[in-house]
Write a protein that holds these residues in place. Structure first.
Motif, PDB file in Angstrom:
ATOM      1  N   UNK A 580       0.816  -1.236   0.000  1.00 55.32           N
ATOM      2  CA  UNK A 580       0.000   0.000   0.000  1.00 55.32           C
ATOM      3  C   UNK A 580       0.840   1.273   0.000  1.00 55.32           C
ATOM      4  N   UNK A 581       2.029   1.225   0.599  1.00 52.57           N
ATOM      5  CA  UNK A 581       2.870   2.427   0.701  1.00 52.57           C
ATOM      6  C   UNK A 581       3.768   2.639  -0.509  1.00 52.57           C
ATOM      7  N   UNK A 582       3.636   1.779  -1.526  1.00 57.44           N
ATOM      8  CA  UNK A 582       4.538   1.839  -2.682  1.00 57.44           C
ATOM      9  C   UNK A 582       4.393   3.142  -3.452  1.00 57.44           C
ATOM     10  N   UNK A 583       5.542   3.728  -3.812  1.00 59.13           N
ATOM     11  CA  UNK A 583       5.596   4.899  -4.688  1.00 59.13           C
ATOM     12  C   UNK A 583       6.404   4.511  -5.917  1.00 59.13           C
ATOM     13  N   UNK A 584       5.768   4.512  -7.064  1.00 59.04           N
ATOM     14  CA  UNK A 584       6.459   4.110  -8.277  1.00 59.04           C
ATOM     15  C   UNK A 584       7.230   5.213  -8.950  1.00 59.04           C
ATOM     16  N   UNK A 585       6.974   6.473  -8.523  1.00 57.25           N
ATOM     17  CA  UNK A 585       7.730   7.582  -9.084  1.00 57.25           C
ATOM     18  C   UNK A 585       8.546   8.242  -7.977  1.00 57.25           C
ATOM     19  N   UNK A 586       9.297   9.246  -8.349  1.00 58.80           N
ATOM     20  CA  UNK A 586      10.120   9.969  -7.367  1.00 58.80           C
ATOM     21  C   UNK A 586      10.194  11.419  -7.820  1.00 58.80           C
ATOM     22  N   UNK A 587       9.166  12.168  -7.466  1.00 58.32           N
ATOM     23  CA  UNK A 587       9.048  13.549  -7.929  1.00 58.32           C
ATOM     24  C   UNK A 587       8.418  14.395  -6.837  1.00 58.32           C
ATOM     25  N   UNK A 588       8.255  15.690  -7.143  1.00 56.07           N
ATOM     26  CA  UNK A 588       7.586  16.577  -6.221  1.00 56.07           C
ATOM     27  C   UNK A 588       8.530  17.267  -5.271  1.00 56.07           C
ATOM     28  N   UNK A 589       7.962  17.845  -4.206  1.00 59.57           N
ATOM     29  CA  UNK A 589       8.769  18.607  -3.260  1.00 59.57           C
ATOM     30  C   UNK A 589       9.525  17.679  -2.319  1.00 59.57           C
ATOM     31  N   UNK A 590      10.251  18.285  -1.384  1.00 59.60           N
ATOM     32  CA  UNK A 590      11.121  17.511  -0.493  1.00 59.60           C
ATOM     33  C   UNK A 590      10.332  16.497   0.319  1.00 59.60           C
ATOM     34  N   UNK A 591       9.176  16.886   0.823  1.00 59.28           N
ATOM     35  CA  UNK A 591       8.378  15.967   1.647  1.00 59.28           C
ATOM     36  C   UNK A 591       7.945  14.758   0.832  1.00 59.28           C
ATOM     37  N   UNK A 592       7.468  14.994  -0.389  1.00 59.31           N
ATOM     38  CA  UNK A 592       7.021  13.871  -1.224  1.00 59.31           C
ATOM     39  C   UNK A 592       8.193  12.973  -1.607  1.00 59.31           C
ATOM     40  N   UNK A 593       9.322  13.575  -1.963  1.00 55.90           N
ATOM     41  CA  UNK A 593      10.464  12.765  -2.397  1.00 55.90           C
ATOM     42  C   UNK A 593      11.059  11.979  -1.227  1.00 55.90           C
ATOM     43  N   UNK A 594      11.273  12.636  -0.091  1.00 54.62           N
ATOM     44  CA  UNK A 594      11.840  11.914   1.050  1.00 54.62           C
ATOM     45  C   UNK A 594      10.872  10.866   1.583  1.00 54.62           C
ATOM     46  N   UNK A 595       9.575  11.151   1.496  1.00 48.59           N
ATOM     47  CA  UNK A 595       8.591  10.162   1.909  1.00 48.59           C
ATOM     48  C   UNK A 595       8.569   8.937   1.018  1.00 48.59           C
ATOM     49  N   UNK A 596       8.992   9.114  -0.242  1.00 53.46           N
ATOM     50  CA  UNK A 596       9.005   8.002  -1.191  1.00 53.46           C
ATOM     51  C   UNK A 596      10.364   7.327  -1.320  1.00 53.46           C
ATOM     52  N   UNK A 597      11.394   7.897  -0.741  1.00 59.38           N
ATOM     53  CA  UNK A 597      12.792   7.530  -0.986  1.00 59.38           C
ATOM     54  C   UNK A 597      13.061   6.033  -0.884  1.00 59.38           C
ATOM     55  N   UNK A 598      12.488   5.382   0.135  1.00 59.62           N
ATOM     56  CA  UNK A 598      12.680   3.940   0.333  1.00 59.62           C
ATOM     57  C   UNK A 598      11.357   3.179   0.245  1.00 59.62           C
ATOM     58  N   UNK A 599      10.437   3.753  -0.479  1.00 61.25           N
ATOM     59  CA  UNK A 599       9.112   3.144  -0.594  1.00 61.25           C
ATOM     60  C   UNK A 599       8.796   2.786  -2.042  1.00 61.25           C
ATOM     61  N   UNK A 600       9.796   2.360  -2.775  1.00 65.70           N
ATOM     62  CA  UNK A 600       9.560   1.937  -4.142  1.00 65.70           C
ATOM     63  C   UNK A 600      10.666   2.230  -5.126  1.00 65.70           C
ATOM     64  N   UNK A 601      11.372   3.374  -5.002  1.00 70.27           N
ATOM     65  CA  UNK A 601      12.459   3.622  -5.957  1.00 70.27           C
ATOM     66  C   UNK A 601      13.477   2.491  -6.010  1.00 70.27           C
ATOM     67  N   UNK A 602      14.086   2.354  -7.176  1.00 72.38           N
ATOM     68  CA  UNK A 602      15.093   1.322  -7.416  1.00 72.38           C
ATOM     69  C   UNK A 602      16.447   1.834  -6.922  1.00 72.38           C
ATOM     70  N   UNK A 603      17.122   1.025  -6.119  1.00 70.25           N
ATOM     71  CA  UNK A 603      18.452   1.376  -5.623  1.00 70.25           C
ATOM     72  C   UNK A 603      19.481   0.542  -6.373  1.00 70.25           C
ATOM     73  N   UNK A 604      20.386   1.266  -7.061  1.00 70.43           N
ATOM     74  CA  UNK A 604      21.364   0.583  -7.904  1.00 70.43           C
ATOM     75  C   UNK A 604      22.304  -0.279  -7.092  1.00 70.43           C
ATOM     76  N   UNK A 605      22.742   0.206  -5.937  1.00 67.96           N
ATOM     77  CA  UNK A 605      23.777  -0.526  -5.200  1.00 67.96           C
ATOM     78  C   UNK A 605      23.334  -1.934  -4.831  1.00 67.96           C
ATOM     79  N   UNK A 606      22.022  -2.147  -4.757  1.00 66.11           N
ATOM     80  CA  UNK A 606      21.522  -3.475  -4.395  1.00 66.11           C
ATOM     81  C   UNK A 606      21.701  -4.499  -5.516  1.00 66.11           C
ATOM     82  N   UNK A 607      22.047  -4.030  -6.727  1.00 63.53           N
ATOM     83  CA  UNK A 607      22.320  -4.997  -7.794  1.00 63.53           C
ATOM     84  C   UNK A 607      23.550  -5.830  -7.453  1.00 63.53           C
ATOM     85  N   UNK A 608      24.479  -5.257  -6.684  1.00 71.69           N
ATOM     86  CA  UNK A 608      25.672  -6.008  -6.285  1.00 71.69           C
ATOM     87  C   UNK A 608      25.336  -7.233  -5.459  1.00 71.69           C
TER      88      UNK A 608
END
Length: 678
Positions: A580-608
């Motif tokens: 339910x908390x998933x965010x598929x995009x990463x846009x908007x102001x600081x509150x929206x972006x930081x609120x979404x930061x670990x709620x769906x965005x892809x983190x490259x370092x985890x490919x390792x």
């Protein structure tokens, strides 16, 4: 002789690129398309934390863009001194713009980008080619290593006559996190041999603008109302002004070059020709030292990209190196440094610098904790709110020992390693400590973010993960095993103690984290509201780390579940799209972006870790390498020649966050080289 009837002269002897086949190279299809040119950014660094950076088009889309962003107290104190240039070229009776700027009323002027015929990244050094009628003018930007200096060279590589350049530097003096108006102040500009010296105020560091052989005419004009579109998209202050102290004018003949130098260094700036040759030679030496002269060009490019993050901790003698976590806005972080260290230093053959970073960070261990981050200003106390940085430190020491066989460093750092583990057993700050009931590591208290999923908006900790997080316990188990191995040759009793603790962790982990019905692991157990079964990528560390907690079918089930739910082209999503908390995009102001930061965005370092786990389970080198191949395309997007911090969780997975992130580059390079040697 008129240009219509003269033969166009092609200038031979252009410098070879590094790598031999440029990974990043564009023609007008990108350079001449404003939207495409604006989404691509170049970055040149100086080994101190300073840099020069901008968009391919020339527009400063971010507050962090600038031609000279000096690290006045390395690796921080980053200050924008030269925002950019206004450049014009006169040739054959025509007048051509080379620069492009954007203003708050929507005006884009001049339109230099339309005259760009090509762009190439020579290693990490950007080169533009401008077409001026039948002439080709090349522009290069580089920074001498270890100096707060930027050089811009213009070379006439094809022409039937001279080009007359007019270059207006645009200066300021501001912290790179903020923008500045021109109202109420004017920098002092004093003529010096070859150019002008700028001083913003009595307590400001002076800097100089020099053009050998050029004529400088003082003007003292303000350019008002530049727009920084990326800041506007974030709902932040997006307007700034820049001061033009004057105009440089110089004539460039065919087969000749001239170089503008912007420097905050007190001694004389190095001769431009020698500085360029030194920059190119240094890149070649980095590839040779890493042993990748004949490797895949993508591996060569990543090796050079890795160099941008390894910087001086200060200018004082005998201080070690550190790692800038990401450009443009991050400083050095303990967690990021330790995760990045194997890829940035061990995979590149820079063992001495890796050892120096470990020794340097060991000095800052307090109560068994490594600093989470160092402040942007020197003299401030580091923050220690991290449950994993010190455990990653232990694993970095183990990785260094495995790569080098250097027992001396292990002996020197073993007291620090033992302090870290013993304080975790006894309990330390922020509720971090071993639960005596099961040997697992617990962490967290209200209002504090401790794991790598550390976004906080005001008092809101977005993903608190209080309890016993899965990756923290995988790290805990591996740190105990590593310490036992360090001690085994000469301290059997101490080694046995850590091995016994590790055995207990393994039993407890296997009893508490697996969810057989879902064929995956819990993200956190024993939290304030019970166990957290949210589908996140953290469970992959139970399979990927050197001492796996799972094997056979259990390990395969985790890899399959993570791959099916979280794997994308460029890494792992931080949350399942079904949540339910998933965010598929990463846009908007600081509150929206930081609120979404670990709620769906892809983190490259985890490919390792995912590739590590995939290879461990399936033993297919080709299949594992196939997971990395898309990064060859990404090197031509966003941060050119490097790897972004995150991508949007939803397709087409647009790059977001920092354009160059240390652990992104490090992990892609580490596993690529590991598989290449497999």
């Amino acid at each position: 002789m008129s240009t219509e009837h003269a033969a166009v002269r092609a200038i031979p002897g252009r410098e070879p690129g590094v790598p031999a086949r440029p990974v990043v190279s564009f023609g007008r299809e990108i350079c001449g398309d404003l939207a495409s040119a604006l989404r691509r950014e170049w970055l040149v660094t100086n080994g101190l934390g300073g840099y020069a950076s901008g968009t391919l088009a020339g527009i400063n889309a971010r507050r962090y863009h600038g031609l000279l962003v000096a690290a006045l107290t390395p690796p921080v104190g980053r200050t924008v001194l030269v925002g950019g240039l206004v450049e014009w070229a006169g040739y054959g009776g025509g007048r051509y713009p080379l620069s492009t700027h954007e203003y708050v009323d929507g005006t884009i002027d001049p339109l230099g980008y339309v005259h760009q015929r090509a762009f190439t990244l020579e290693g990490m050094l950007p080169i533009w080619e401008f077409e001026l009628g039948d002439a080709i003018l090349e522009k290069r930007v580089w920074m001498p290593y270890g100096a707060n200096t930027t050089c811009v060279r213009y070379r006439l590589i094809r022409a039937t006559g001279p080009v007359d350049l007019e270059i207006t530097p645009l200066v300021t003096y501001r912290d790179f996190h903020s923008l500045r108006s021109g109202q109420g102040w004017t920098p002092e500009a004093v003529s010096v041999p070859g150019g002008v010296r700028i001083r913003a105020s009595a307590d400001a560091v002076p800097f100089r603008l020099l053009l050998d052989g050029g004529a400088f005419a003082a003007t003292g004009d303000w350019y008002w109302n530049f727009l920084h579109r990326e800041e506007a998209a974030r709902g932040l202050d997006s307007r700034s002004d820049l001061y033009a102290p004057g105009v440089f004018r110089i004539r460039v003949l065919p087969d000749q070059s001239v170089t503008l130098v912007a420097t905050a260094e007190t001694p004389e700036a190095p001769a431009a020709a020698r500085a360029l040759e030194a920059a190119r030679t240094r890149q070649e030496a980095l590839l040779r030292h890493a042993g990748v002269e004949a490797a895949d060009p993508v591996v060569q490019q990543l090796t050079l990209a890795a160099d941008q993050f390894v910087v001086a901790r200060s200018t004082e003698p005998d201080t070690g190196k550190t790692v800038i976590a990401g450009y443009h806005w991050f400083n050095d972080w303990g967690r990021d440094t330790m995760i990045s260290l194997p890829g940035l230093t061990l995979s590149t053959g820079r063992y001495g610098e890796g050892a120096g970073i470990l020794r340097e960070f060991a000095r800052y261990v307090r109560d068994g904790l490594l600093p989470n981050n160092f402040p942007d200003r020197s003299g401030q106390i580091p923050g220690y709110n991290t449950a994993d940085a010190s455990l990653w430190f232990v694993l970095a020491v183990a990785a260094y020992h495995e790569a080098t066989g250097d027992g001396g460093l292990v002996d020197d750092l073993l007291p620090t390693v033992r302090e870290i583990l013993d304080r975790h057993v006894a309990g330390t700050r922020y509720g971090i400590g071993m639960d005596p009931a099961d040997g697992l590591l617990r962490a967290g208290e209200p209002g504090v973010q401790l794991t790598w999923m550390d976004a906080k908006v005001g008092d809101w900790v977005v993903t608190p993960r209080i309890g016993k997080p899965v990756e923290i316990n995988a790290l805990w188990y591996n740190a105990l095993r590593a310490a036992a191995a360090f001690l085994a040759p000469g301290a059997a009793a101490a080694a046995g103690r850590y091995a016994t603790l590790a055995d207990r962790v393994r039993v407890s982990f296997r009893a508490r984290f697996p969810r057989p019905e879902a064929r995956r692991l819990a993200d956190v157990v024993d939290g304030p509201d019970g166990d957290d079964l949210t589908m996140r990528p953290n469970q992959i560390f139970a399979v990927s780390l050197p001492f796996p907690l799972l094997d056979d079918a259990d390990a395969a089930a985790v890899v399959e579940a993570v791959g099916r739910t979280l794997l994308t082209t460029y890494g792992l999503r931080s949350l399942s799209p079904d949540a339910p908390a998933y965010h598929g995009d990463y846009r908007g102001d600081v509150v929206h972006r930081d609120g979404a930061y670990h709620q769906g965005p892809v983190w490259v370092w985890l490919i390792g870790p995912y590739v590590d786990a995939h290879y461990r389970v399936h033993r297919s080198r080709d299949a594992a390498l196939a997971l990395l191949r898309p990064f060859e395309h990404h090197l031509r997007d966003a941060g050119l020649g490097t790897v972004s911090e995150i991508f949007e969780g939803n397709a087409p997975h647009l790059p977001r966050g920092c354009i160059a992130q240390a652990w992104s580059v490090a992990e892609v390079l580490r596993v690529w080289r590991k598989l290449g040697d497999a």
